[in-house]
Enzyme design. Structure first.
Site, PDB file in Angstrom:
ATOM      1  N   GLU A 179       0.838  -1.209   0.000  1.00  0.00           N
ATOM      2  CA  GLU A 179       0.000   0.000   0.000  1.00  0.00           C
ATOM      3  C   GLU A 179       0.873   1.260   0.000  1.00  0.00           C
ATOM      4  O   GLU A 179       2.071   1.204   0.255  1.00  0.00           O
ATOM      5  CB  GLU A 179      -0.939   0.009   1.208  1.00  0.00           C
ATOM      6  CG  GLU A 179      -0.206   0.065   2.541  1.00  0.00           C
ATOM      7  CD  GLU A 179      -0.988   0.805   3.615  1.00  0.00           C
ATOM      8  OE1 GLU A 179      -1.468   1.926   3.337  1.00  0.00           O
ATOM      9  OE2 GLU A 179      -1.102   0.269   4.727  1.00  0.00           O
ATOM     10  N   LYS A 209      -3.537  -1.285  15.478  1.00  0.00           N
ATOM     11  CA  LYS A 209      -3.045  -0.460  16.578  1.00  0.00           C
ATOM     12  C   LYS A 209      -4.090  -0.329  17.668  1.00  0.00           C
ATOM     13  O   LYS A 209      -5.287  -0.328  17.402  1.00  0.00           O
ATOM     14  CB  LYS A 209      -2.722   0.940  16.062  1.00  0.00           C
ATOM     15  CG  LYS A 209      -1.414   1.039  15.347  1.00  0.00           C
ATOM     16  CD  LYS A 209      -0.954   2.490  15.360  1.00  0.00           C
ATOM     17  CE  LYS A 209       0.392   2.598  14.697  1.00  0.00           C
ATOM     18  NZ  LYS A 209       0.278   2.443  13.240  1.00  0.00           N
TER      19      LYS A 209
HETATM   20  N1  PSU Z   1      -2.834   1.821  10.432  1.00  0.00           N
HETATM   21  C1  PSU Z   1      -1.515   1.977  10.654  1.00  0.00           C
HETATM   22  N2  PSU Z   1      -0.763   2.654   9.730  1.00  0.00           N
HETATM   23  C2  PSU Z   1      -1.320   3.159   8.593  1.00  0.00           C
HETATM   24  C3  PSU Z   1      -2.718   2.960   8.375  1.00  0.00           C
HETATM   25  C4  PSU Z   1      -3.425   2.288   9.331  1.00  0.00           C
HETATM   26  O1  PSU Z   1      -1.011   1.514  11.664  1.00  0.00           O
HETATM   27  O2  PSU Z   1      -0.613   3.785   7.788  1.00  0.00           O
HETATM   28  C5  PSU Z   1      -3.336   3.450   7.111  1.00  0.00           C
HETATM   29  C6  PSU Z   1      -3.581   2.279   6.145  1.00  0.00           C
HETATM   30  O3  PSU Z   1      -3.415   2.741   4.827  1.00  0.00           O
HETATM   31  C7  PSU Z   1      -5.034   1.930   6.389  1.00  0.00           C
HETATM   32  C8  PSU Z   1      -5.615   3.317   6.636  1.00  0.00           C
HETATM   33  O4  PSU Z   1      -5.643   1.276   5.313  1.00  0.00           O
HETATM   34  O5  PSU Z   1      -4.623   3.993   7.400  1.00  0.00           O
HETATM   35  C9  PSU Z   1      -6.929   3.268   7.367  1.00  0.00           C
HETATM   36  O6  PSU Z   1      -7.443   4.556   7.449  1.00  0.00           O
HETATM   37  P1  PSU Z   1      -8.954   4.765   7.931  1.00  0.00           P
HETATM   38  O7  PSU Z   1      -8.933   4.364   9.377  1.00  0.00           O
HETATM   39  O8  PSU Z   1      -9.218   6.227   7.728  1.00  0.00           O
HETATM   40  O9  PSU Z   1      -9.795   3.860   7.089  1.00  0.00           O
END
Ligand code: PSU
Ligand code: MN
Length: 308
Positions: free
Chosen positions: A29, A163
């Site tokens: 990603e 996390k």
């Molecule tokens: N969690 C992490 N690091 C990240 C992300 C999530 O520990 O960089 C990023 C990933 O790209 C994940 C996105 O798909 O954040 C999720 O964002 P949201 O919660 O806005 O869907």
């Protein structure tokens, strides 16, 4: 506007060749590069993640939208755009078409990356942590679109769990409801990204790449391959964040996000940046270590799956 029907997805030649030969390919990603890791080291880390995939025996395919084109496998110029440009937006599945139609740049989340990887014919995907159910979701409805996207996308994602900025228990419940299998790699406990154990049991433990490849093959023959498989690979105990530091920084970060009124897709990047600053780079070291480990493991699983 360019016509997205003719050139919406471009697969890099090396990736296309590997796929045509039935070889091992691992999707990566790009939101982690643009929004998850601080500059200027993010670009170097992105290259190291690709190297880790190669070290595991597979071809890396970092995914992003550049100038309106969804790219599967980035050359150096494209990687620089993702890591350096101020015009890169965080793109989940629903945003892909908008950014493409406007000719913009987008860094893909787990959701959007999984979608494009599958479309390109890539089965394995490595990342750091998944998005999930946020704390307070019962009132804010903030659940990552990653979960729903993975419920309808037959990829296998290697991650270090989620996390603890999230509601981990609720995230595991949603993974169950959505039909997404979670396999602990060498563990019966769901990992918590910076920590090897987020405090929850898993139903399934696997111990080798071949174990995972067997599950992927069985899923296909049983027709339960409408949803993703999550391989949860815990950070090595000696590489993990100190638990006391983790708990303190987490509490501060949640309070800071609340008082700054951070909402929607800004919540995750805000909390990640808080961790990096408040631990003076220690969380960043852990983050990089675990992503590299996930990239190697995903590559080995891709090799095992390709050999079946
Ligand atoms: N969690 C992490 N690091 C990240 C992300 C999530 O520990 O960089 C990023 C990933 O790209 C994940 C996105 O798909 O954040 C999720 O964002 P949201 O919660 O806005 O869907
Ligand atoms: Mn959200």
């Amino acid at each position: 506007m360019s016509d997205p029907s003719t050139s919406a997805v471009r697969i890099a030649p090396e990736v296309a060749d590997a796929l045509a030969a039935g070889g091992a390919v691992v999707a990566l990603e790009s939101t982690i590069i643009s929004h998850g890791l601080p500059r200027p080291d993010n670009l170097d880390v992105a290259r190291r993640i690709e190297e880790a995939v190669r070290a595991g025996g597979a071809v890396p395919a970092t995914i992003a939208v550049v100038d309106g084109v969804a790219r599967v496998g980035l050359d150096d110029a494209a990687l620089e755009v993702v890591g350096r440009s101020d015009d890169v937006v965080k793109v989940s599945v629903r945003d892909l078409a908008v950014v493409a139609a406007r000719g913009g740049h987008g860094a893909t989340t787990v959701a959007a990356t999984a979608h494009l990887a599958h479309r390109a014919g890539i089965d394995l995907f490595a990342t750091g942590g998944l998005g999930g159910v946020h704390r307070e979701a019962a009132t804010t409805w903030d659940e990552s679109a990653d979960l729903v996207a993975l419920s309808r996308t037959p990829v296998t994602v290697v991650c270090a769990g989620v996390k603890s900025i999230l509601d981990v228990g609720a995230t595991l419940e949603r993974l169950e409801t959505l039909g997404i299998a979670v396999l602990g790699f060498g563990t019966n406990r769901f990992p918590g990204f910076y920590l090897p154990d987020a405090g929850f049991d898993l139903d399934w433990r696997v111990d080798t790449e071949a174990d995972v490849a067997a599950v992927i093959a069985a899923r296909r023959s049983l027709g339960t391959d409408d949803a993703a498989i999550v391989v949860a690979n815990p950070v090595a105990p000696e590489a993990a964040l100190d638990r006391g530091l983790h708990d303190r920084v987490l509490a501060e970060g949640l309070t800071a996000a609340e008082s700054a009124g951070v909402r929607g897709k800004d919540v995750t990047p805000f909390l990640l940046a808080h961790f990096h600053e408040a631990t003076a780079g220690e969380s960043l070291r852990v983050n990089v270590d675990l992503v590299l480990a996930n990239a190697v493991l995903a590559a080995r699983i891709a090799v095992a799956a390709a050999a079946r």
